[in-house]
Design a protein around this motif. Structure first.
Motif, PDB file in Angstrom:
ATOM      1  N   ALA A  32     101.455  53.397  39.378  1.00  0.00           N
ATOM      2  CA  ALA A  32     101.079  52.090  39.918  1.00  0.00           C
ATOM      3  C   ALA A  32      99.761  52.163  40.679  1.00  0.00           C
ATOM      4  O   ALA A  32      98.888  51.302  40.519  1.00  0.00           O
ATOM      5  CB  ALA A  32     102.196  51.570  40.817  1.00  0.00           C
ATOM      6  N   ALA A  80     104.286  49.899  37.513  1.00  0.00           N
ATOM      7  CA  ALA A  80     105.583  50.202  38.131  1.00  0.00           C
ATOM      8  C   ALA A  80     106.714  49.735  37.228  1.00  0.00           C
ATOM      9  O   ALA A  80     107.711  50.456  37.027  1.00  0.00           O
ATOM     10  CB  ALA A  80     105.672  49.521  39.500  1.00  0.00           C
ATOM     11  N   LEU A  87     107.513  47.022  42.382  1.00  0.00           N
ATOM     12  CA  LEU A  87     106.454  47.191  43.369  1.00  0.00           C
ATOM     13  C   LEU A  87     106.869  46.508  44.664  1.00  0.00           C
ATOM     14  O   LEU A  87     107.118  45.294  44.688  1.00  0.00           O
ATOM     15  CB  LEU A  87     105.155  46.593  42.835  1.00  0.00           C
ATOM     16  CG  LEU A  87     103.918  46.772  43.717  1.00  0.00           C
ATOM     17  CD1 LEU A  87     103.498  48.240  43.748  1.00  0.00           C
ATOM     18  CD2 LEU A  87     102.767  45.895  43.211  1.00  0.00           C
ATOM     19  N   CYS A  90     101.558  46.669  48.138  1.00  0.00           N
ATOM     20  CA  CYS A  90     100.277  47.026  47.509  1.00  0.00           C
ATOM     21  C   CYS A  90      99.162  46.569  48.441  1.00  0.00           C
ATOM     22  O   CYS A  90      98.990  45.363  48.668  1.00  0.00           O
ATOM     23  CB  CYS A  90     100.145  46.367  46.138  1.00  0.00           C
ATOM     24  SG  CYS A  90      98.580  46.721  45.306  1.00  0.00           S
ATOM     25  N   VAL A 103     100.256  51.981  47.410  1.00  0.00           N
ATOM     26  CA  VAL A 103     101.382  51.197  46.869  1.00  0.00           C
ATOM     27  C   VAL A 103     102.697  51.837  47.266  1.00  0.00           C
ATOM     28  O   VAL A 103     102.774  53.036  47.550  1.00  0.00           O
ATOM     29  CB  VAL A 103     101.303  51.092  45.329  1.00  0.00           C
ATOM     30  CG1 VAL A 103      99.975  50.494  44.886  1.00  0.00           C
ATOM     31  CG2 VAL A 103     101.525  52.452  44.677  1.00  0.00           C
ATOM     32  N   ILE A 105     106.930  51.699  45.927  1.00  0.00           N
ATOM     33  CA  ILE A 105     107.830  51.226  44.868  1.00  0.00           C
ATOM     34  C   ILE A 105     109.265  51.604  45.199  1.00  0.00           C
ATOM     35  O   ILE A 105     109.530  52.473  46.043  1.00  0.00           O
ATOM     36  CB  ILE A 105     107.440  51.813  43.485  1.00  0.00           C
ATOM     37  CG1 ILE A 105     107.585  53.362  43.465  1.00  0.00           C
ATOM     38  CG2 ILE A 105     106.017  51.421  43.128  1.00  0.00           C
ATOM     39  CD1 ILE A 105     108.932  53.884  43.018  1.00  0.00           C
TER      40      ILE A 105
END
Length: 233
Positions: A32, A80, A87, A90, A103, A105
């Motif tokens: 990601a 992702a 996600l 971000c 990021v 996740i």
């Protein structure tokens, strides 16, 4: 005895399954973050090509200093999702002058059912940061790609307009040997030719020389030639 061994076997399996989920989560986070930074890289690259074509302002794009209008976090969510994760966060970041994204996740896959108390159906969360780094700088003080020969030629056009003068010889360079004595009109044609060739952009990329023909920049270059994308966390 046998029951104890079976319990240990299932316990080790649960630990291995949890490690697999954690590793998968980190892979998703890395993908990601890299996807977001690579989206910016594509924008900077396209902006550079457009600026080269218009012969104006390409240095800002080369230095990754021009404003962007893309959606790096949208790219992060896409990558992702491809890794069966969602996600969570971000955020654009700047690290040591380099632009990038941090990021977070959470996986949609989990450990499943286990015999270890509290270890059932556990997902994993992970974070990653990736940045974009310009690889190239303009080579030499003449950043617009023009050279001394074309400057001398332009100066001789202004000051040495008479045929056969010294200014015409100096301005035309090696390629004008056959036409140097034909007059000021031929000298102008030669200067135009020199001016076209002088538009070549010379860069220094990671210690190596790179020459770009503005008319074929989109065909000869790829984004990774000008920018690198790396994980930093």
């Amino acid at each position: 005895m046998i029951a104890g061994l079976l319990f240990l076997a299932f316990a080790f399996f649960a630990v291995a399954q949890a490690a697999t989920v954690r590793n998968g989560g980190q892979t998703a986070a890395d993908a990601a973050a890299l996807g977001a930074a690579e989206d910016d890289r594509r924008q900077f690259f396209d902006g550079f090509l457009g600026a080269v074509e218009s012969a104006r302002g390409w240095q800002d794009w080369l230095a990754a200093g021009a404003p962007l209008t893309g959606d790096g976090c949208g790219a992060a969510a896409h990558f992702a999702d491809r890794n069966r994760s969602d996600l969570l966060t971000c955020d654009p970041v700047t690290q040591d002058g380099d632009l990038g994204y941090r990021v977070g996740i959470e996986t949609r896959f989990d450990t499943g059912r286990t015999i270890v108390p509290g270890a059932d159906n556990r997902t994993a969360k992970a974070t990653a940061t990736a940045v974009l780094r310009p690889r190239c700088v303009a080579d030499g003080p003449d950043e617009d790609g023009t050279g001394d020969d074309s400057s001398d030629g332009a100066e001789s056009d202004e000051n040495g307009t008479g045929p056969g003068g010294d200014g015409s010889d100096d301005g035309t360079g090696d390629g004008s040997d056959g036409d140097a004595g034909d007059g000021s009109e031929d000298s102008d044609d030669t200067d135009d030719t020199d001016g076209d060739s002088a538009e070549e952009i010379r860069l220094r990329c990671d210690g190596e020389d790179l020459a770009i023909d503005p008319e074929h920049a989109g065909r000869d270059l790829k984004p990774s030639d000008l920018f690198s994308v790396v994980l930093v966390e």
